[in-house]
Design an enzyme around this catalytic site. Structure first.
Site, PDB file in Angstrom:
ATOM      1  CB  CYS A 154      64.975  22.650  46.924  1.00 20.79           C
ATOM      2  SG  CYS A 154      64.081  21.166  47.391  1.00 20.79           S
ATOM      3  CG  HIS A 199      64.311  23.732  52.528  1.00 18.19           C
ATOM      4  ND1 HIS A 199      64.461  24.585  51.454  1.00 18.19           N
ATOM      5  CD2 HIS A 199      64.605  22.486  52.054  1.00 18.19           C
ATOM      6  CE1 HIS A 199      64.819  23.877  50.378  1.00 18.19           C
ATOM      7  NE2 HIS A 199      64.900  22.605  50.727  1.00 18.19           N
TER       8      HIS A 199
END
Lengths: 424, 145
Positions: free
Chosen positions: A92, A368
Site C-alpha cells: 500500500c 484506498h
C-alpha cells in the site's frame, strides 16, 4: 540524514474520482483522468515533452487484473514513451516509494521534471479475491497460515494498544466519524455520505422491505450495534477502509524548472522511508502498539527538513484502519504514545482543530486504491496548501507546512514526506 | 555449515510435522530466533538448530470473524471466529499462530500474558497424484495446562 542536492517542488497534483469504478472505468481510464486533472492543476500547464521520466506506484495489478509491466503501459497513454518508465511495489506504500524515488532522481541531477503516478483497479475481484490478493503483502510463509488477515493484523495492534493504554472502541469511532465528515466534503471521495445519512438510508431500506426499523440514539449507538459487524476484534466494519479503484498523478520539478509551471511551487523539504519485518511477530523490540518504520521514516523527514512534529499544520496519514490513524499520530510524534485518543476526542484532528488530519476523508472514506494511495495523499496536501480544496473541506488557516504518511502492509514499509511553502 | 544442518524454511516445517519446535541459535551471541533464520537477527552469524521449550506467553491477539481462506476452509466463519495470536516464547523470540482452547467469541475474556504452550496444527494444502491429502504443519498455541 543529508539534504537533497537540489530543491524539488510539486508543481501540479490531482487524482481521478476514487470509487467502485470498475468496469465503467479501468486503470487505463482512471490514469488518464488523473493525468488530465493534474495538468489542469499545473498553473502554467505542462506537456509530456517537458517530463523526463515516469515513476509509477502499483501494488498488484498482477493479482487484481492479471496485468504486470504497467509503467510503460501508463507512460504510453500520456505521451511519455520512449522515456524511462518504472513501476515500484511496496504494497500500500507503492506510490509513496515511487514519489521518493522521483524526488531523489531530480535531486541527483539525472532528471529535471518527472511524473509520479499511482494506479490500482481492485473491484475486478470480489471481496474474497481482493482479500486474497492483499494477503500477499503480509508474510505468506509464517503469518498467513496462522490465520492473519489485514484487519486481523491491525486488530492485534489495536488490541495491544487497548491493553497497554486503555484505548476504547469509542476512541476509534471518533476517527471514523471524522472521516465521514471529511469525505462528505470531497467530490473525489468514494464515500461522500455522512454517517448520519448512512444510518438514515439503512432505516429507509428497512421500511421499504417491511422489516423492523432500527433505532439508534446517535452515531456511537449505531457503531456499537449489529449493523456494524465485528470483522476482527476489536475492529468492526466501519473501522476498515474501502476497496477502491483509482489513480493519482503528481508533477515534480527542480528549483531551476519549477517556476516554468507555477509561481507557487510546494517544496518537498523532507523525505523519509523506513522498513521493518514483514511479519508482526518479528518487530524489533517487540513493539506491537505502533510502527517502528513510521518512527524511522518520520525521523529522517524531520531531520532533513529541520522541522519537528509541532511544526506540521496538517497531515494525511495512512488510516487503512482507524487504529492505524491513532498509532500514526503517536508514531509521527504529534502525541506521546497513549495520548492521541484524548486529543482526537477533543477534536484536535478535525478540520477546525489544532492539526487537521485526513481532511480528504482519508483511506476510510476517500478510498484506498492501494497502489495509488501514497500519491493520492500528496494531492490532498497540495490542495490544502494551495487553498483549493473543494466544498467546505478547505482548512481556514494558511497551511505553510504539511505532511503525508504512507504505510505498506502492517508497517513493513513506510514513507513520510514534509511539504513547505517556503524554501527550507 | 554442512548442507544437512543448514537452517532452511523447509527443514523448519519438516520438524513441525514431526511435532518438534526448532528455532535457531547463534553460536556467537546466543540469540535465539523463531521462526529460525540462517543468519542471526542480532549479529548475522550463521545459526544452528536448537529445540525450544514450546512454552511462552500471549502478547497480542485478535478474534477473527472474517477469516483468511485457509481458515474459512476449516469451517471458521462470522459465527465461529478463530484467534490469531502473537506469542513470545520463554527463549525470548516471538511467533504467530492460531490460539485454540479458548472461547474465541469472548475475546475480552482472553487474558494478555496468559501462559501458552505450542500445539501443532495441520492444514490441507492440496492432493498428491493418488488423491491423498497433502498437509502443512504450523505452530499453534493453547493455554498451558
Amino acid at each position: 540524514m543529508k539534504k537533497l542536492n537540489r530543491r524539488v517542488a510539486v508543481v501540479g497534483a490531482a487524482m481521478s474520482k476514487f470509487g467502485i469504478n470498475y468496469p465503467r472505468l479501468r486503470s487505463i481510464d482512471m490514469w488518464q483522468e488523473a493525468w488530465i486533472n493534474a495538468v489542469k492543476l499545473t498553473d502554467k500547464g505542462i506537456s509530456p515533452k517537458d517530463i523526463d521520466e515516469l515513476f509509477l506506484g502499483n501494488f498488484t495489478a498482477d493479482l487484481f487484473n492479471h496485468q504486470g509491466h504497467m509503467a510503460p503501459q501508463m507512460a504510453d497513454l500520456v505521451g511519455l514513451v520512449p522515456k524511462p518508465a518504472s513501476r515500484f511495489e511496496g504494497a500500500c506504500a507503492s506510490s509513496g516509494i515511487a514519489f521518493r524515488q522521483g524526488v531523489m532522481s531530480i535531486a541527483s541531477g539525472v532528471n529535471d521534471v518527472v511524473c509520479i503516478g499511482g494506479v490500482e483497479q481492485m473491484n475486478e475481484l470480489n471481496t474474497e479475491g481482493v482479500t486474497g490478493a492483499l494477503a500477499a503483502a503480509a508474510d505468506t510463509t509464517y503469518e498467513y497460515f496462522a490465520g492473519a488477515t489485514f484487519p486481523g493484523l491491525y486488530a492485534a495492534i489495536a488490541n495491544a494498544h487497548f491493553h497497554e493504554f486503555g484505548t476504547t472502541p469509542k476512541d476509534l469511532w471518533n476517527i471514523a466519524i471524522k472521516a465521514y465528515e471529511n469525505g462528505h466534503e470531497n467530490p473525489f471521495a468514494q464515500e461522500q455520505h455522512t454517517l448520519k445519512e448512512i444510518m438514515e438510508n439503512k432505516k429507509n431500506k428497512a421500511i421499504k422491505r417491511g422489516k423492523p426499523v432500527p433505532e439508534w440514539k446517535d452515531e456511537y449507538d449505531f457503531l456499537g450495534s449489529r449493523s456494524n459487524p465485528m470483522i476482527a476484534y476489536p475492529l468492526r466494519l466501519f473501522d476498515c477502509s474501502l476497496i477502491t479503484d483509482g489513480a493519482a498523478c503528481v508533477f515534480l520539478a527542480s528549483e531551476e524548472n519549477a517556476y516554468k509551471y507555477t509561481d507557487n511551487p510546494i517544496w518537498v523539504s523532507g523525505i523519509g522511508q523506513g522498513s521493518a519485518s514483514l511479519s508482526l511477530h518479528d518487530r524489533d523490540g517487540g513493539l506491537l502498539t505502533g510502527l517502528n518504520a513510521t518512527r524511522e521514516a518520520a525521523r529522517q523527514a524531520y531531520e532533513m527538513s529541520g522541522l519537528g512534529p509541532k511544526d506540521i499544520q496538517i497531515a494525511e496519514v495512512h488510516d487503512c484502519f482507524t487504529i492505524a490513524e491513532l498509532a500514526a499520530l503517536e508514531d509521527l510524534g504529534f502525541y506521546e504514545p497513549g495520548k492521541a485518543a484524548t486529543a482526537i476526542n477533543n477534536g484536535e484532528t478535525k478540520r477546525d482543530g489544532i492539526r487537521p488530519i485526513n481532511t480528504s476523508g482519508g483511506l476510510k472514506t476517500k478510498g484506498h486504491p492501494v497502489g495509488a494511495t501514497g500519491v493520492g495523499q500528496i494531492v490532498e496536501v497540495f490542495k490544502q496548501m494551495r487553498g483549493i480544496a473543494e466544498r467546505n473541506r478547505q482548512v481556514k488557516k494558511d497551511i505553510k507546512i504539511g505532511m503525508s504518511h504512507n504505510v505498506g502492509g502492517s508497517g513493513a514499509t513506510v514513507v513520510v514526506n514534509i511539504f513547505t511553502k517556503e524554501k527550507i | 555449515m554442512s548442507e544437512e544442518n543448514l537452517v532452511t524454511v523447509d527443514k523448519y516445517f519438516n520438524f513441525l510435522s514431526e511435532k518438534k519446535l526448532m528455532g535457531s541459535k547463534c553460536p556467537k551471541c546466543e540469540h535465539i530466533d523463531l521462526p529460525p533464520r540462517r543468519l542471526c537477527s542480532k549479529c548475522l552469524s550463521e545459526s544452528e538448530w536448537i529445540e525450544l521449550s514450546g512454552k511462552g506467553v500471549l502478547k497480542t491477539f485478535s478474534s477473527i470473524y472474517v477469516g483468511a481462506k485457509a481458515m474459512t476452509q476449516k469451517g471458521y466463519n462470522r459465527k465461529k471466529p478463530y484467534v490469531f495470536a502473537v506469542c513470545q516464547m520463554d527463549e525470548g523470540c516471538s511467533v504467530s499462530g492460531q490460539l485454540i482452547g479458548v472461547e474465541e467469541d469472548k475475546p475480552k475474556e482472553i487474558p494478555f500474558d496468559m501462559p501458552v504452550q505450542v500445539v501443532y496444527l495441520k492444514t490441507q494444502t492440496g492432493e498428491d497424484k493418488e488423491g491423498n491429502p497433502i498437509y502443512r504443519w504450523d505452530v499453534g498455541f493453547e493455554p498451558q495446562k
